[in-house]
Design a protein around this motif. Structure first.
Motif, mmCIF file in Angstrom:
data_model
loop_
_atom_site.group_PDB
_atom_site.id
_atom_site.type_symbol
_atom_site.label_atom_id
_atom_site.label_comp_id
_atom_site.label_asym_id
_atom_site.label_seq_id
_atom_site.Cartn_x
_atom_site.Cartn_y
_atom_site.Cartn_z
ATOM 1 N N SER A 177 25.399 29.201 -22.619
ATOM 2 C CA SER A 177 26.784 29.671 -22.455
ATOM 3 C C SER A 177 26.871 31.058 -21.843
ATOM 4 C CB SER A 177 27.501 29.674 -23.815
ATOM 5 O OG SER A 177 26.867 30.580 -24.700
ATOM 6 N N GLY A 178 25.730 31.768 -21.729
ATOM 7 C CA GLY A 178 25.731 33.132 -21.216
ATOM 8 C C GLY A 178 25.714 34.181 -22.314
ATOM 9 N N LYS A 179 25.490 33.746 -23.561
ATOM 10 C CA LYS A 179 25.571 34.686 -24.679
ATOM 11 C C LYS A 179 24.467 35.741 -24.652
ATOM 12 C CE LYS A 179 23.429 31.244 -27.613
ATOM 13 N NZ LYS A 179 23.190 30.367 -26.460
ATOM 14 N N SER A 200 23.394 34.098 -31.795
ATOM 15 C CA SER A 200 23.163 32.810 -32.434
ATOM 16 C C SER A 200 23.711 31.697 -31.537
ATOM 17 C CB SER A 200 23.814 32.757 -33.822
ATOM 18 O OG SER A 200 23.352 31.611 -34.527
ATOM 19 N N ASN A 201 23.577 30.456 -32.013
ATOM 20 C CA ASN A 201 24.013 29.282 -31.259
ATOM 21 C C ASN A 201 24.991 28.457 -32.074
ATOM 22 O OD1 ASN A 201 22.265 29.061 -28.735
ATOM 23 N ND2 ASN A 201 20.730 29.365 -30.305
ATOM 24 N N LEU A 239 27.016 46.124 -37.099
ATOM 25 C CA LEU A 239 26.565 44.765 -36.816
ATOM 26 C C LEU A 239 27.535 44.078 -35.874
ATOM 27 C CD1 LEU A 239 24.674 42.359 -37.286
ATOM 28 C CD2 LEU A 239 26.038 41.799 -39.325
ATOM 29 N N ILE A 240 27.000 43.539 -34.794
ATOM 30 C CA ILE A 240 27.795 42.796 -33.810
ATOM 31 C C ILE A 240 27.200 41.396 -33.709
ATOM 32 C CG2 ILE A 240 28.588 42.694 -31.416
ATOM 33 C CD1 ILE A 240 27.991 45.798 -31.372
ATOM 34 N N PHE A 241 28.036 40.387 -33.945
ATOM 35 C CA PHE A 241 27.596 38.991 -33.938
ATOM 36 C C PHE A 241 28.095 38.315 -32.660
ATOM 37 C CE2 PHE A 241 28.319 34.495 -35.336
ATOM 38 C CZ PHE A 241 26.985 34.153 -35.482
ATOM 39 N N LEU A 268 32.639 35.072 -29.363
ATOM 40 C CA LEU A 268 32.302 33.697 -29.023
ATOM 41 C C LEU A 268 32.248 33.625 -27.504
ATOM 42 C CD1 LEU A 268 31.927 30.664 -29.714
ATOM 43 C CD2 LEU A 268 34.429 30.455 -29.576
ATOM 44 N N ILE A 269 31.127 33.149 -26.975
ATOM 45 C CA ILE A 269 30.941 33.046 -25.524
ATOM 46 C C ILE A 269 31.082 31.585 -25.109
ATOM 47 C CG2 ILE A 269 29.480 33.668 -23.565
ATOM 48 C CD1 ILE A 269 30.166 36.031 -25.461
ATOM 49 N N GLU A 270 31.968 31.322 -24.174
ATOM 50 C CA GLU A 270 32.124 29.981 -23.606
ATOM 51 C C GLU A 270 32.178 30.106 -22.092
ATOM 52 O OE1 GLU A 270 34.457 27.173 -26.635
ATOM 53 O OE2 GLU A 270 35.711 28.800 -25.881
ATOM 54 N N TYR A 271 31.331 29.327 -21.413
ATOM 55 C CA TYR A 271 31.293 29.316 -19.939
ATOM 56 C C TYR A 271 31.081 30.713 -19.365
ATOM 57 C CZ TYR A 271 33.705 25.097 -21.381
ATOM 58 O OH TYR A 271 34.046 23.946 -22.034
ATOM 59 N N GLY A 272 30.314 31.538 -20.078
ATOM 60 C CA GLY A 272 30.047 32.900 -19.625
ATOM 61 C C GLY A 272 31.156 33.889 -19.922
ATOM 62 N N LEU A 273 32.226 33.435 -20.561
ATOM 63 C CA LEU A 273 33.368 34.312 -20.846
ATOM 64 C C LEU A 273 33.389 34.689 -22.318
ATOM 65 C CD1 LEU A 273 36.103 32.402 -18.819
ATOM 66 C CD2 LEU A 273 34.861 34.458 -18.130
#
Length: 197
Positions: A11-13, A148-149, A2-4, A186-191
């Motif tokens: 955000s690019g997630k 998820s968001n 499982l990968i969350f 955790l994805i922020e600004y595509g990173l």
């Protein structure tokens, strides 16, 4: 496995999750040959904006050169478990929509006999049955990526009681899913930031 994968809106997630799913598929396909790359869509088309977003994601997957198989299933995910195979890579997009679908389906009531909103603890227990149990089974059967968001950055008292309830359940599900997960991002600004190894 499982990968969350979580992050804010836009955000690019989803793009990151699709790329990660493709790399797991490449590895499994090279080793086993029988791998499938499955996109599990939890969304209903509710308005024009949602239709455009879904169509854009479909075009992106179609244009990727990968053999994506799309399953559309808003609720009752346990019914999909027998269809999964060990070498499958399953991308579920997304938990926030899946949770909404489960909470607001006609067969389930968020309101008790007294006409008041049921407790978060009661609702969370129901979501453990409808979300966490199928998720655990799917992750046992396949390589499972769940998107998820992160939706609440203000104090909960600023929201109406229904929204407060939804956010609290989502946040508690996030904690339990991260505890279950083999990896978390955790994805922020595509990173992407990997938060669990």
């Amino acid at each position: 496995m499982l990968i969350f994968i979580t992050g804010g809106v836009r955000s690019g997630k989803s793009r990151f999750a699709e790329g990660l799913a493709r790399s797991y598929y490449d590895d499994l396909h090279e080793r086993c040959g029988g791998a499938r790359l499955i996109y599990l869509a939890t969304s209903h088309i509710s308005d024009d904006e949602m239709r455009e977003r879904i169509e854009r994601h479909q075009l992106d997957r179609h244009g990727s050169g990968y053999p994506w198989v799309t399953w559309e299933q808003p609720v009752q995910m346990m019914t999909l478990v027998p269809a999964l195979e060990r070498d499958d890579v399953l991308l579920i997009d997304c938990l926030t929509t899946w949770l909404s679908n489960e909470l607001f389906q006609p067969a389930f009531s968020m309101v008790g006999e007294n006409g008041e909103l049921r407790s978060v603890d009661f609702l969370l227990e129901q979501m453990r049955l409808h979300i966490l149990q199928p998720l655990q089974k799917m992750a046992t059967q396949s390589t499972c990526l769940l998107v998820s968001n992160e939706i609440a950055h203000e104090p909960l008292f600023l929201y109406d009681p229904w929204t407060q309830c939804y956010i609290e359940i989502l946040q508690r599900l996030h904690q339990e899913i991260v505890a279950m997960a083999d990896q978390a991002y955790l994805i922020e600004y595509g990173l992407p930031q990997r938060t669990k190894w």
